[in-house]
Every structure is written in structure tokens, then in C-alpha cells.
Write an enzyme that holds these catalytic residues in place. Structure first.
Site, PDB file in Angstrom:
ATOM      1  N   SER A  16     -17.782  19.097   6.200  1.00  0.00           N
ATOM      2  CA  SER A  16     -18.933  18.394   6.770  1.00  0.00           C
ATOM      3  C   SER A  16     -19.675  19.208   7.838  1.00  0.00           C
ATOM      4  CB  SER A  16     -18.502  17.037   7.326  1.00  0.00           C
ATOM      5  OG  SER A  16     -18.149  16.188   6.256  1.00  0.00           O
ATOM      6  N   LYS A  65     -10.670   5.545   7.588  1.00  0.00           N
ATOM      7  CA  LYS A  65     -11.822   4.796   7.047  1.00  0.00           C
ATOM      8  C   LYS A  65     -11.625   3.279   7.107  1.00  0.00           C
ATOM      9  CE  LYS A  65     -13.404   8.411   3.839  1.00  0.00           C
ATOM     10  NZ  LYS A  65     -13.924   8.680   2.483  1.00  0.00           N
ATOM     11  N   ASP A 101     -20.273   6.864   0.358  1.00  0.00           N
ATOM     12  CA  ASP A 101     -19.662   7.486  -0.825  1.00  0.00           C
ATOM     13  C   ASP A 101     -20.257   6.960  -2.127  1.00  0.00           C
ATOM     14  OD1 ASP A 101     -17.997   9.226   0.531  1.00  0.00           O
ATOM     15  OD2 ASP A 101     -16.340   7.799   0.648  1.00  0.00           O
ATOM     16  N   ALA A 131     -11.175   5.936  -3.275  1.00  0.00           N
ATOM     17  CA  ALA A 131     -12.359   6.564  -3.873  1.00  0.00           C
ATOM     18  C   ALA A 131     -12.906   5.694  -5.001  1.00  0.00           C
ATOM     19  CB  ALA A 131     -11.997   7.950  -4.395  1.00  0.00           C
ATOM     20  N   ARG A 151      -2.621   3.591 -13.307  1.00  0.00           N
ATOM     21  CA  ARG A 151      -1.178   3.647 -13.584  1.00  0.00           C
ATOM     22  C   ARG A 151      -0.494   2.362 -13.132  1.00  0.00           C
ATOM     23  NH1 ARG A 151       1.948   8.280 -10.439  1.00  0.00           N
ATOM     24  NH2 ARG A 151       1.058   7.060  -8.732  1.00  0.00           N
ATOM     25  N   LEU A 153      -1.089  -1.199 -12.798  1.00  0.00           N
ATOM     26  CA  LEU A 153      -2.092  -2.150 -13.296  1.00  0.00           C
ATOM     27  C   LEU A 153      -2.519  -3.153 -12.226  1.00  0.00           C
ATOM     28  CD1 LEU A 153      -3.791  -3.284 -15.631  1.00  0.00           C
ATOM     29  CD2 LEU A 153      -1.804  -4.643 -16.328  1.00  0.00           C
TER      30      LEU A 153
HETATM   31  P1  ATR Z   1      -7.821   7.903  -3.017  1.00  0.00           P
HETATM   32  O1  ATR Z   1      -7.976   7.016  -1.841  1.00  0.00           O
HETATM   33  O2  ATR Z   1      -8.249   9.320  -2.768  1.00  0.00           O
HETATM   34  O3  ATR Z   1      -8.454   7.352  -4.257  1.00  0.00           O
HETATM   35  P2  ATR Z   1      -5.094   7.063  -3.597  1.00  0.00           P
HETATM   36  O4  ATR Z   1      -5.301   5.737  -2.989  1.00  0.00           O
HETATM   37  O5  ATR Z   1      -3.832   7.801  -3.260  1.00  0.00           O
HETATM   38  O6  ATR Z   1      -6.239   8.085  -3.239  1.00  0.00           O
HETATM   39  O7  ATR Z   1      -5.251   6.942  -5.182  1.00  0.00           O
HETATM   40  C1  ATR Z   1      -4.839   7.930  -6.044  1.00  0.00           C
HETATM   41  C2  ATR Z   1      -5.062   7.436  -7.474  1.00  0.00           C
HETATM   42  O8  ATR Z   1      -4.508   8.383  -8.374  1.00  0.00           O
HETATM   43  C3  ATR Z   1      -4.364   6.109  -7.771  1.00  0.00           C
HETATM   44  O9  ATR Z   1      -5.165   5.365  -8.662  1.00  0.00           O
HETATM   45  C4  ATR Z   1      -3.077   6.553  -8.416  1.00  0.00           C
HETATM   46  O10 ATR Z   1      -2.463   5.613  -9.254  1.00  0.00           O
HETATM   47  P3  ATR Z   1      -1.493   4.464  -8.628  1.00  0.00           P
HETATM   48  O11 ATR Z   1      -2.382   3.406  -8.072  1.00  0.00           O
HETATM   49  O12 ATR Z   1      -0.695   3.991  -9.774  1.00  0.00           O
HETATM   50  O13 ATR Z   1      -0.673   5.158  -7.573  1.00  0.00           O
HETATM   51  C5  ATR Z   1      -3.560   7.732  -9.219  1.00  0.00           C
HETATM   52  N1  ATR Z   1      -2.481   8.664  -9.581  1.00  0.00           N
HETATM   53  C6  ATR Z   1      -1.835   9.520  -8.765  1.00  0.00           C
HETATM   54  N2  ATR Z   1      -0.896  10.213  -9.462  1.00  0.00           N
HETATM   55  C7  ATR Z   1      -0.956   9.768 -10.752  1.00  0.00           C
HETATM   56  C8  ATR Z   1      -0.250  10.082 -11.962  1.00  0.00           C
HETATM   57  N3  ATR Z   1       0.723  11.018 -11.986  1.00  0.00           N
HETATM   58  N4  ATR Z   1      -0.583   9.426 -13.104  1.00  0.00           N
HETATM   59  C9  ATR Z   1      -1.573   8.497 -13.096  1.00  0.00           C
HETATM   60  N5  ATR Z   1      -2.282   8.150 -11.982  1.00  0.00           N
HETATM   61  C10 ATR Z   1      -1.971   8.772 -10.833  1.00  0.00           C
END
Ligand code: ATR
Length: 277
Positions: A16, A65, A101, A131, A151, A153
Site C-alpha cells: 500500500s 479488519k 475490496d 475475501a 471445503r 460447507l
Molecule cells: P481469507 O480471509 O483470506 O479469505 P480464510 O478465512 O483463511 O482467508 O479462508 C481461506 C479459504 O481457503 C477458506 O475458504 C478455506 O476453506 P475452509 O473454510 O474449509 O477452511 C479455503 N482453503 C484453505 N485451504 C484449503 C484446502 N486445502 N482445500 C480447500 N479449501 C481450502
């Protein structure tokens, strides 16, 4: 002179300052923009400085945030819907919070894939983290019909319930089934980020005019984007979202609406290349 900041913990990787200082120089504005390493307990101190007018405002990044969302005096609609604040400023004696965002995500696609957003058109979003919330807000604002695969649900179901109509949670194992007729795929998971395993998706099921985008920008071309490009699909990388989300904040603090130009993109790309050779 207006002074702005980005606060987070840790704050070493933020681009930034590079972006905002480029615009300050470009417009000959005598302002500053600096990274302030901020632990959770120090956020209220920083926000009070904005309330007193000692700072013009700033960006809030990981992990603050949600705390910023709770700490501001007033929020715009995007912040309310997304449930997180990444930009703060003072107006009418109140500390306002927005989340830029969703704007950044949509503006990036508007620039790189004009025509991407159409009412009732199918989109598939992968991931249900912070995100994803911004992406979902942007897609629903444009009237897209969204399938959300995650992943876990229950997290996707929670977001679908939060945003209401127009978002359907899909089990992770069924993500390929959701591809038929989908015109936009958005990866918000960490899969495919620098060194991590790639996102496994049967891109071949997408229509020929589909757009595939990833919101991460390290690497700039994720394995998902490389596969989509090899199949002749239009792809959009995540760097533009980073650049565009910075625009509304700069305008609030410094009074000029800056532009995302190829020169700015090159500057940030060069910096990324140095950090990730
Ligand atoms: P951010 O705030 O940056 O979006 P986050 O809250 O850690 O980060 O989210 C990461 C995302 O990547 C989640 O949707 C996570 O799935 P889960 O909700 O089941 O944790 C997904 N993710 C991370 N590793 C994964 C993997 N190996 N396979 C499938 N999804 C994955």
C-alpha cells in the site's frame, strides 16, 4: 498536510505505501502514507488520532479488519454487508469505515474483462473466508447468480444465509457440477498461492466465453489461471484488485481520485518480482 497510514500486524509485506506514494508524487500532493505496525491493543489509539484530526485516515489490514468494523463510529453500506472495514476517514466529526475490496474486485474485472457482469448470469465462487465476503457483495450488487463452494460447507451456508437471495451453497465435492453454464469463476481460497497445492477444478466444463479470476497475486499467474489460459479462456489476475481497492481511500484522504495506470501496475510488479524472485 494530510497524513495517512496502513495498520496491521505484521505489516512487512504491504504494497500500500508503494501505491499511495506513487499517487502522491504523481499529483504533487504534500501528504504522507506510512505503514504503522499495530498490535490489537493499539488500534483504538490510532483511531483516536484520526478522530482528533491528527491523521487523515488510513487502511486497516490483517488481522484488524473485523476489530475496525466494531470500532468505527459509522459505516457505509459495503462495510455493513461485508462485516469488515479496510478504510477509515473522518467526516462530520465521526470516524467512518468502508470496505473497498468489493469495489476493487469489480473495478478490476470492469477494466480487464468488460461485460463480465450481467444480471442473472452464473458465477462460481470458491472459498468462504473474509475475501469471499467482499467478492460476494460485489457479485450480488451486479445481480449475478452465485454458487458458493467451500471445503467446510457450513461456512458457505452461513455466508449464503447472510447475503440472502442469489447465493447457493455447494458442497466442495460438487464444485465441478456447478461449472456448467458458469460465466465467471472466482478463486478466493488459498489454494494455488505461492507454493501451496493447486486448486483442482475441471476447467474444461466451462463455456468458451467464461472468465476465470484469482484474487491472489503471488504468483501473478496461479496454476488455475495458467490452465484456464491454456484452454483459451479469458483470465484476470488479482493484482488489479489490490490497485483498485486503494482508489477510494486515497480520494478520501487527499481529495483527488487517482487512476490505476499501466505504470503503477509495472511499479508494483517490479516490487513483487524483487520479493518473490
Ligand atoms: P481469507 O480471509 O483470506 O479469505 P480464510 O478465512 O483463511 O482467508 O479462508 C481461506 C479459504 O481457503 C477458506 O475458504 C478455506 O476453506 P475452509 O473454510 O474449509 O477452511 C479455503 N482453503 C484453505 N485451504 C484449503 C484446502 N486445502 N482445500 C480447500 N479449501 C481450502
Amino acid at each position: 498536510m494530510a497524513d495517512a497510514f496502513v495498520c496491521g500486524w505484521p505489516i512487512t509485506h504491504t504494497r500500500s505505501p508503494l501505491i499511495h506514494r506513487f499517487w502522491l508524487d504523481q499529483h504533487g500532493i504534500e501528504g504522507t502514507y506510512r505503514a504503522i505496525p499495530t498490535e490489537a491493543g493499539d488500534l483504538p489509539v490510532l483511531f483516536d488520532q484520526v478522530r482528533r484530526g491528527e491523521l487523515a485516515g488510513g487502511n486497516v489490514t490483517i488481522p484488524h479488519k473485523e476489530a475496525a468494523f466494531a470500532s468505527v463510529d459509522a459505516r457505509d453500506e459495503a462495510a455493513e454487508r461485508i462485516g469488515a472495514v479496510n478504510t477509515v476517514w473522518l467526516a462530520d466529526g465521526m470516524l467512518w469505515g468502508s470496505n473497498t475490496d468489493a469495489y476493487g474486485f469489480a473495478a478490476n474485472l470492469d477494466e480487464r474483462a468488460p461485460g463480465w457482469a450481467q444480471k442473472g448470469v452464473k458465477a462460481l465462487v470458491l472459498g468462504a473466508g473474509g475475501a469471499a465476503r467482499a467478492v460476494l457483495h460485489a457479485l450480488r450488487e451486479r445481480g449475478m447468480d452465485v454458487s458458493l463452494a467451500n471445503r467446510t460447507l457450513s461456512r458457505a451456508e452461513g455466508l449464503a444465509a447472510h447475503f440472502g437471495q442469489g447465493i447457493a451453497a455447494v458442497p466442495w465435492e460438487k464444485r465441478n457440477e456447478a461449472l456448467e453454464g458458469t460465466k465467471l469463476v472466482v478463486n478466493t481460497t488459498s489454494l494455488g498461492m505461492d507454493g501451496t497445492e493447486a486448486l483442482d477444478l475441471d476447467i474444461g466444463l466451462l463455456p468458451a466465453d467464461a472468465v476465470v479470476t484469482d484474487i491472489v497475486y503471488v504468483p501473478l499467474e496461479t496454476p488455475l489461471l495458467a490452465t484456464a489460459r491454456a484452454r483459451g479462456l479469458q483470465t484476470v489476475d488479482g493484482l488489479g484488485m489490490l490497485l483498485h481497492q486503494a482508489v477510494p481511500g486515497f480520494e478520501r484522504w487527499f481529495g483527488v481520485r487517482p487512476e490505476v495506470t499501466p505504470e503503477l501496475r509495472e511499479l508494483v510488479l517490479a516490487d513483487l518480482a524483487e520479493a518473490h524472485p
